[in-house]
Design a protein around this motif. Structure first.
Motif, PDB file in Angstrom:
ATOM      1  N   ASP A   1      -7.574  -4.881 -11.341  1.00 45.09           N
ATOM      2  CA  ASP A   1      -7.233  -4.033 -12.483  1.00 45.09           C
ATOM      3  C   ASP A   1      -8.482  -3.409 -13.099  1.00 45.09           C
ATOM      4  O   ASP A   1      -8.428  -2.318 -13.649  1.00 45.09           O
ATOM      5  CB  ASP A   1      -6.505  -4.844 -13.552  1.00 45.09           C
TER       6      ASP A   1
ATOM      7  N   ASP B   1      -5.734  -0.964  -1.065  1.00 46.79           N
ATOM      8  CA  ASP B   1      -6.273   0.355  -0.739  1.00 46.79           C
ATOM      9  C   ASP B   1      -6.083   0.674   0.739  1.00 46.79           C
ATOM     10  O   ASP B   1      -5.540   1.713   1.083  1.00 46.79           O
ATOM     11  CB  ASP B   1      -7.758   0.427  -1.102  1.00 46.79           C
ATOM     12  N   THR B   2      -6.553  -0.220   1.599  1.00 51.79           N
ATOM     13  CA  THR B   2      -6.398  -0.027   3.045  1.00 51.79           C
ATOM     14  C   THR B   2      -6.150  -1.376   3.713  1.00 51.79           C
ATOM     15  O   THR B   2      -6.524  -2.419   3.190  1.00 51.79           O
ATOM     16  CB  THR B   2      -7.664   0.593   3.684  1.00 51.79           C
TER      17      THR B   2
ATOM     18  N   HIS C   1       4.606  -9.531  -3.932  1.00 49.89           N
ATOM     19  CA  HIS C   1       4.633  -8.240  -4.612  1.00 49.89           C
ATOM     20  C   HIS C   1       4.970  -8.452  -6.081  1.00 49.89           C
ATOM     21  O   HIS C   1       5.796  -9.298  -6.420  1.00 49.89           O
ATOM     22  CB  HIS C   1       5.694  -7.337  -4.002  1.00 49.89           C
TER      23      HIS C   1
ATOM     24  N   SER D   1      -4.351  -4.223  -6.143  1.00 46.70           N
ATOM     25  CA  SER D   1      -3.690  -3.118  -5.460  1.00 46.70           C
ATOM     26  C   SER D   1      -4.320  -2.981  -4.083  1.00 46.70           C
ATOM     27  O   SER D   1      -5.516  -3.228  -3.906  1.00 46.70           O
ATOM     28  CB  SER D   1      -3.823  -1.818  -6.253  1.00 46.70           C
TER      29      SER D   1
ATOM     30  N   ARG E   1       4.353  -6.310 -15.639  1.00 43.14           N
ATOM     31  CA  ARG E   1       4.471  -6.572 -14.216  1.00 43.14           C
ATOM     32  C   ARG E   1       4.712  -8.052 -14.027  1.00 43.14           C
ATOM     33  O   ARG E   1       3.970  -8.886 -14.507  1.00 43.14           O
ATOM     34  CB  ARG E   1       3.184  -6.177 -13.512  1.00 43.14           C
TER      35      ARG E   1
ATOM     36  N   ARG F   1       0.830  -1.205   0.000  1.00 41.71           N
ATOM     37  CA  ARG F   1       0.000   0.000   0.000  1.00 41.71           C
ATOM     38  C   ARG F   1       0.862   1.251   0.000  1.00 41.71           C
ATOM     39  O   ARG F   1       0.635   2.182  -0.758  1.00 41.71           O
ATOM     40  CB  ARG F   1      -0.923   0.009   1.225  1.00 41.71           C
ATOM     41  N   HIS F   2       1.900   1.249   0.819  1.00 38.06           N
ATOM     42  CA  HIS F   2       2.774   2.418   0.936  1.00 38.06           C
ATOM     43  C   HIS F   2       3.529   2.700  -0.362  1.00 38.06           C
ATOM     44  O   HIS F   2       3.708   3.852  -0.749  1.00 38.06           O
ATOM     45  CB  HIS F   2       3.751   2.206   2.096  1.00 38.06           C
ATOM     46  N   ASN F   3       3.970   1.639  -1.056  1.00 35.26           N
ATOM     47  CA  ASN F   3       4.776   1.802  -2.273  1.00 35.26           C
ATOM     48  C   ASN F   3       3.971   1.659  -3.568  1.00 35.26           C
ATOM     49  O   ASN F   3       4.555   1.606  -4.646  1.00 35.26           O
ATOM     50  CB  ASN F   3       5.916   0.776  -2.276  1.00 35.26           C
ATOM     51  N   ASN F   4       2.645   1.579  -3.462  1.00 33.70           N
ATOM     52  CA  ASN F   4       1.766   1.418  -4.634  1.00 33.70           C
ATOM     53  C   ASN F   4       2.166   0.230  -5.495  1.00 33.70           C
ATOM     54  O   ASN F   4       2.244   0.325  -6.722  1.00 33.70           O
ATOM     55  CB  ASN F   4       1.730   2.691  -5.477  1.00 33.70           C
ATOM     56  N   LEU F   5       2.414  -0.911  -4.858  1.00 30.42           N
ATOM     57  CA  LEU F   5       2.794  -2.120  -5.573  1.00 30.42           C
ATOM     58  C   LEU F   5       1.574  -2.981  -5.842  1.00 30.42           C
ATOM     59  O   LEU F   5       0.624  -3.000  -5.064  1.00 30.42           O
ATOM     60  CB  LEU F   5       3.802  -2.934  -4.754  1.00 30.42           C
ATOM     61  N   THR F   6       1.588  -3.690  -6.946  1.00 30.24           N
ATOM     62  CA  THR F   6       0.554  -4.668  -7.252  1.00 30.24           C
ATOM     63  C   THR F   6       0.938  -5.982  -6.571  1.00 30.24           C
ATOM     64  O   THR F   6       2.109  -6.331  -6.509  1.00 30.24           O
ATOM     65  CB  THR F   6       0.445  -4.870  -8.768  1.00 30.24           C
TER      66      THR F   6
END
Length: 111
Positions: free
Chosen positions: A82, A70-71, A99, A68, A108, A48-53
């Motif tokens: 997606d 969100d919380t 990750h 992804s 990816r 979440r912090h690094n916007n990783l899939t």
């Protein structure tokens, strides 16, 4: 300092977290009652912090790819596909998180 009788001492919470990290088995957090793995929660927070899939494997063996984060709550995580669909998943159902990082050609791939 005194604590209410319903809150266990910090040493019990630390012991439960260490047992999860060692892989001894799912140990419930004395305060929240959660049996989610500390490593799973940490991986979700990092994604979440690094916007990783991420790809999530559930305890039932299902594989959910390209999500992804969100919380991340105390007992569940909110994920997006997606296609923009929202998924709310209890942390206790998640077995592992992988990750996905960008590859050299822009796709990816698994870490």
């Amino acid at each position: 300092m005194t604590y209410p009788l319903t809150v266990p001492p910090l040493r019990h919470r630390v012991r439960a977290a260490l047992n999860q990290l060692r892989g001894i088995g799912p140990v419930a957090d004395p305060v929240t009652g959660s049996v989610a793995s500390t490593m799973v929660v940490a991986a979700l927070h990092e994604a979440r912090h690094n916007n990783l899939t991420v790809t999530v494997r559930t305890r039932g063996g299902h594989l959910l790819a390209r999500l992804s984060v969100d919380t991340v709550g105390a007992r569940h995580a909110s994920l997006s596909t997606d296609a923009g669909e929202q998924v709310i998943m209890p942390l206790r159902f998640i077995e592992s998180v992988q990750h996905l990082r960008p590859t050299s050609n822009g796709d990816r791939g698994l870490l």
